[in-house]
Design an enzyme around this catalytic site. Structure first.
Site, mmCIF file in Angstrom:
data_model
loop_
_atom_site.group_PDB
_atom_site.id
_atom_site.type_symbol
_atom_site.label_atom_id
_atom_site.label_comp_id
_atom_site.label_asym_id
_atom_site.label_seq_id
_atom_site.Cartn_x
_atom_site.Cartn_y
_atom_site.Cartn_z
ATOM 1 N N GLU A 18 0.822 -1.209 0.000
ATOM 2 C CA GLU A 18 0.000 0.000 0.000
ATOM 3 C C GLU A 18 0.857 1.260 0.000
ATOM 4 O O GLU A 18 0.526 2.241 -0.651
ATOM 5 C CB GLU A 18 -0.957 0.002 1.196
ATOM 6 C CG GLU A 18 -2.095 -1.002 1.075
ATOM 7 C CD GLU A 18 -2.960 -0.756 -0.159
ATOM 8 O OE1 GLU A 18 -2.971 0.373 -0.683
ATOM 9 O OE2 GLU A 18 -3.627 -1.700 -0.619
ATOM 10 N N GLN A 28 0.465 6.917 -5.127
ATOM 11 C CA GLN A 28 0.834 7.781 -6.254
ATOM 12 C C GLN A 28 1.772 7.091 -7.239
ATOM 13 O O GLN A 28 2.583 7.744 -7.891
ATOM 14 C CB GLN A 28 1.491 9.076 -5.733
ATOM 15 C CG GLN A 28 0.580 9.896 -4.867
ATOM 16 C CD GLN A 28 -0.577 10.487 -5.640
ATOM 17 O OE1 GLN A 28 -0.395 11.398 -6.426
ATOM 18 N NE2 GLN A 28 -1.760 9.941 -5.442
ATOM 19 N N LEU A 83 11.614 4.526 -7.362
ATOM 20 C CA LEU A 83 10.172 4.614 -7.124
ATOM 21 C C LEU A 83 9.711 6.040 -6.846
ATOM 22 O O LEU A 83 8.541 6.360 -7.029
ATOM 23 C CB LEU A 83 9.760 3.735 -5.930
ATOM 24 C CG LEU A 83 9.369 2.294 -6.215
ATOM 25 C CD1 LEU A 83 8.916 1.617 -4.926
ATOM 26 C CD2 LEU A 83 8.270 2.212 -7.261
ATOM 27 N N GLY A 84 10.630 6.900 -6.383
ATOM 28 C CA GLY A 84 10.245 8.261 -6.070
ATOM 29 C C GLY A 84 9.582 8.402 -4.711
ATOM 30 O O GLY A 84 9.354 7.416 -4.010
ATOM 31 N N TYR A 134 -6.098 6.706 4.263
ATOM 32 C CA TYR A 134 -6.277 5.689 3.221
ATOM 33 C C TYR A 134 -5.506 4.407 3.560
ATOM 34 O O TYR A 134 -6.052 3.297 3.500
ATOM 35 C CB TYR A 134 -5.823 6.190 1.835
ATOM 36 C CG TYR A 134 -5.651 5.004 0.922
ATOM 37 C CD1 TYR A 134 -6.780 4.380 0.387
ATOM 38 C CD2 TYR A 134 -4.404 4.430 0.690
ATOM 39 C CE1 TYR A 134 -6.664 3.235 -0.372
ATOM 40 C CE2 TYR A 134 -4.282 3.280 -0.060
ATOM 41 C CZ TYR A 134 -5.405 2.693 -0.600
ATOM 42 O OH TYR A 134 -5.295 1.549 -1.328
ATOM 43 N N ASP A 162 -9.313 5.985 -2.126
ATOM 44 C CA ASP A 162 -8.137 6.443 -2.863
ATOM 45 C C ASP A 162 -8.609 7.195 -4.115
ATOM 46 O O ASP A 162 -9.794 7.473 -4.279
ATOM 47 C CB ASP A 162 -7.254 5.249 -3.239
ATOM 48 C CG ASP A 162 -7.875 4.459 -4.369
ATOM 49 O OD1 ASP A 162 -9.107 4.413 -4.445
ATOM 50 O OD2 ASP A 162 -7.137 3.899 -5.192
#
Length: 363
Positions: A34, A39, A77-78, A116, A134
DNA sequence: TACTCGTGGAC
DNA sequence: TGTCCAAGAGT
């Protein structure tokens, strides 16, 4: 169970994707997935997830790892603060909760765990009967109920929660939440939704009133701000490259990078030369210009190469210098780095970079 | 509320 | 090629 719920679950049973985090009931692994998915697209996550849980099979393994190793597995992945917060949260779980998952509120209070993520993990792993809202669910809800407000607003979230409340499958909330998310990502997509195959079309207000192309309403994101930045590729006499590890701020924190400075003027090179230059630093004359766009800023990189012709340290290096390192052209590969610097490594001729594939050079 | 915080795929 | 945007959280 409402008809919408029934049809959605039937659709999900038939069309759900096989994903690695759906093959486990381990709350730790579901939590990791998760966080990675925040994003971030599913396709980008799958391999990273597998590598991550193989290296850190449980919260205790993650908690005892070095932050640098965690960031190394997150590389590419950022949003790297996700990784640092997940790491911190695992340590709290191990040291303050005896390695067991606390109650919902306790989990919700961990670093990086928002509404979330808490709802998703606890519905999927523990069957807590809550809706996990989400971006997919907001978009689906906006169309199902013709919501006229920006789906990123708090009002939209509240409205979706309210409208979907009676549809949540309380005996299998995790499946229900994942079904809604899959519907959003595969059918009720942002542009040109595929209503033909939608199990909710029979009761979708947007579909029934021909407004699927007008919804959802969503404000335009702010544009990345053009930002001049000077990047210095500094070599010592042996050809080692000077890298530093970012500390004390949010942006790219913990990652290794070439020294850089954002500047006020468009002539980044001249501005930083005056501020950070040193008699022991000699320009080689090699220079390149690259652009790199983050979510919120657009770097206009003026890259210059220097040779450091001294045994000392540069004036702007901290005395301990533990966050600076002279690395060989292949040694950088062991350090977590941001993708933004890929072109700089290519400029520096650092070995290993050619395998990734490059790229323009305006010289 | 509005901004920060990465990356790469789809169109 | 530029634009949009993806299973958000923190401040």
């Amino acid at each position: 169970m409402t008809e919408l719920t029934e049809r959605l679950l039937a659709w999900f049973q038939r069309h759900q994707r096989a994903l690695p985090w759906r093959e486990t009931a381990d709350p730790y692994r579901i939590w990791v997935s998760e966080v990675m998915l925040q994003q971030t697209r599913v396709e980008a996550v799958i391999l990273k997830y597998q590598q991550f849980v193989e290296s850190f099979p449980d919260a205790a393994a993650l908690a005892s790892a070095d932050e640098e190793e965690v960031l190394g597995l997150w590389q590419g992945l950022g949003y790297y603060s996700r990784a640092r917060r997940l790491h911190q949260a695992a340590q709290i779980l191990v040291h303050e909760h005896a390695g067991r998952f606390p109650d919902y509120q306790g989990f919700r209070g961990l670093p990086g765990v928002g509404e979330y993520t808490a709802d998703a993990v606890y519905s999927i792993a523990f069957g807590r009967p809550v809706l996990a809202v989400d971006g997919n669910v907001l978009r689906v809800g906006a169309r199902l109920f013709c919501l006229e407000v920006d789906i990123l607003s708090a009002r939209a979230k509240k409205a979706v929660r309210s409208a979907l409340h009676d549809h949540v499958a309380v005996n299998q909330p995790g499946v229900f939440n994942q079904a809604l998310m899959d519907l959003g990502s595969a059918v009720c997509v942002p542009r040109k939704p595929r209503c033909e195959g939608c199990p909710a079309a029979f009761c979708c207000e947007a579909k029934l009133t021909g407004r699927t192309d007008e919804l959802p309403i969503r404000g335009a994101p702010s544009r990345p701000r053009p930002t001049p930045v000077a990047v210095w590729v500094i070599r010592d006499r042996e050809g080692h490259l000077l890298l530093r590890r970012r500390r004390g701020g949010g942006f790219l924190q913990g990652l290794w990078e070439f020294p850089w400075w954002e500047t006020e003027s468009s002539d980044a090179a001249a501005e930083t030369e005056g501020a950070y230059g040193s008699g022991a630093l000699r320009l080689t004359g090699r220079q390149a210009f690259h652009e790199y766009t983050f979510s919120h800023k657009q770097w206009l990189m003026d890259i210059r190469e220097y040779v450091f012709d001294s045994d000392g340290e540069l004036p702007w290096m901290p005395k301990s210098a533990e966050d600076y390192a002279w690395v060989s052209e292949s040694g950088w590969a062991n350090l977590p780095t941001a993708t933004a610097f890929r072109s700089v490594f290519a400029f520096a001729g650092a070995s290993g970079i050619l395998a990734i594939g490059e790229e323009d050079d305006d010289g």
